[in-house]
Design a protein around this motif. Structure first.
Motif, PDB file in Angstrom:
ATOM      1  N   ASP A  92      -5.784  -2.952  -0.544  1.00 21.71           N
ATOM      2  CA  ASP A  92      -4.536  -2.187  -0.563  1.00 21.71           C
ATOM      3  C   ASP A  92      -3.670  -2.673  -1.724  1.00 21.71           C
ATOM      4  O   ASP A  92      -3.187  -3.808  -1.720  1.00 21.71           O
ATOM      5  N   ARG A  95      -5.378  -2.363  -9.627  1.00 21.30           N
ATOM      6  CA  ARG A  95      -5.007  -0.948  -9.653  1.00 21.30           C
ATOM      7  C   ARG A  95      -5.749  -0.210 -10.756  1.00 21.30           C
ATOM      8  O   ARG A  95      -6.227   0.914 -10.552  1.00 21.30           O
ATOM      9  N   THR A 145      -0.967  -0.766  -2.865  1.00 21.82           N
ATOM     10  CA  THR A 145       0.294  -0.023  -2.889  1.00 21.82           C
ATOM     11  C   THR A 145       1.474  -0.965  -3.121  1.00 21.82           C
ATOM     12  O   THR A 145       2.473  -0.578  -3.732  1.00 21.82           O
TER      13      THR A 145
END
Length: 373
Positions: free
Chosen positions: A178, A115, A180
């Motif tokens: 991804d 991230r 998230t």
């Protein structure tokens, strides 16, 4: 008279001990003779100019490879944008960066690191304009991305490798991950291994082989421990150069069986007491001793130079920090040892071929009975 003509038990035992002692002395004499033949063959092989030159060239090559490998190292200076370290200074900086991030790589730790990395990356898989450092004028926040890359570049390359296809860069790979939710890093590793097993390329696997390697992948201990192991990783990178030791072995042992016939000194050697009965065994033993010495001296010197400059830290760390998709649950030092042993077995196999060819050449270089007539 019949009693006096019969030998006494004491005399029989004496003759038995004497025969046994004579046999032991004879065996010891044969062993000494074979030892002398082995020493003679070793001296002959290692005193040849071509052997000395080849061994010296291999050792010199070790020094050259090690020198260029060390001087070619570079690392970004996290404190000053646009500055790079080279050589031993770069190695020290890489070690400091890695040790600051050392620890288990859990899925949560991997997710947080990815991230943070993705904050610098745009959806197109390129570094955002304000963080660009590859051209001037630099982006407004280029120093932030420079510092992150300097400290975390190696870890990002490791974390993004399960998603890489071909020669993709970590930046372009990170954009497609991804984050998230929590990233299933090790599930992705196993998925990449499985896709490699199912691929129809130069090597194809049957069902049993796929099941075996899939089970091996499931058995790798996770989370893996991240840390500095520069010396062991660098040796694995350079292990391919062990082939030059094999070249020195080939040159040294190439004429071990037909050397005397070419030099016309075969009659002298074969006229010795064990020249015909044990000479072949002595030549084979001497060749194996010489090949082993050349290979292990080369390998240990190579390993010693690497560990001196890069350090021996991280010997017990898993090989997955070197290749995260590796299915072997071994340490980096164990992988280096296995690599050395495989190279040694390959050297002995090559030696067997060389000796077979040398003995075959003997059939064409030795004089035939018709020549003597």
């Amino acid at each position: 008279t019949s009693t006096s003509s019969r030998s006494s038990p004491g005399a029989c035992r004496f003759r038995g001990r004497k025969r046994k002692r004579d046999g032991t002395q004879s065996h010891a004499g044969k062993e000494r003779a074979v030892g002398s033949l082995i020493r003679y063959e070793l001296k002959k092989m290692l005193s040849r100019r071509v052997s000395q030159v080849s061994i010296a060239a291999v050792l010199a090559l070790v020094a050259v490879i090690a020198f260029f490998n060390i001087t070619s190292q570079y690392a970004l200076d996290p404190k000053e944008m646009g500055t790079e370290f080279e050589g031993t200074a770069a190695i020290a900086q890489i070690k400091a960066n890695t040790e600051a991030l050392a620890g288990p790589i859990t899925d949560e730790e991997a997710t947080e690191a990815l991230r943070e990395f993705k904050e610098f990356v745009g959806p197109d898989g390129e570094v955002k304009e304000e963080y660009r450092t590859d051209r001037k004028p630099y982006g407004e926040k280029a120093d932030e991305y420079w510092e992150f890359s300097a400290k975390n570049g190696a870890l990002m390359a490791l974390l993004t490798s399960p998603w890489m296809q071909g020669y993709q860069m970590p930046v372009s790979v990170a954009a497609a991950i991804d984050t998230t939710g929590t990233v299933d890093l090790y599930g992705r590793v196993r998925s990449k291994i499985a896709s490699g097993l199912d691929a129809n390329g130069a090597l194809s696997y049957n069902d049993d082989e796929r099941a075996f390697w899939s089970e091996r992948a499931q058995g790798v201990q996770t989370p893996i421990e991240y840390g500095y192991a520069g010396g062991w990783e660098d040796f694995l990178n350079l292990a391919q150069f062990l082939i030059f030791a094999m070249l020195a072995v080939v040159i040294t042992c190439a004429s071990v069986f037909n050397g005397e016939y070419r030099a016309k000194t075969d009659a002298i050697l074969l006229s010795t007491k064990f020249g015909k009965s044990r000479l072949g065994r002595a030549k084979a033993a001497a060749s194996m001793i010489a090949a082993s010495a050349i290979y292990w001296v080369f390998t240990l010197v190579f390993l010693a130079i690497t560990l001196v400059f890069y350090g021996a830290d991280g010997a017990g760390l898993p090989i997955q920090i070197y290749n995260i998709t590796c299915t072997y649950g071994i340490s980096l030092s164990a992988a280096a040892l296995i690599c050395c042993l495989v190279g040694y077995l390959a050297t002995l196999a090559l030696l067997g071929i060389v000796l077979a060819l040398s003995a075959n050449c003997l059939l064409y270089t030795s004089p035939s009975p018709r020549d003597g007539a």
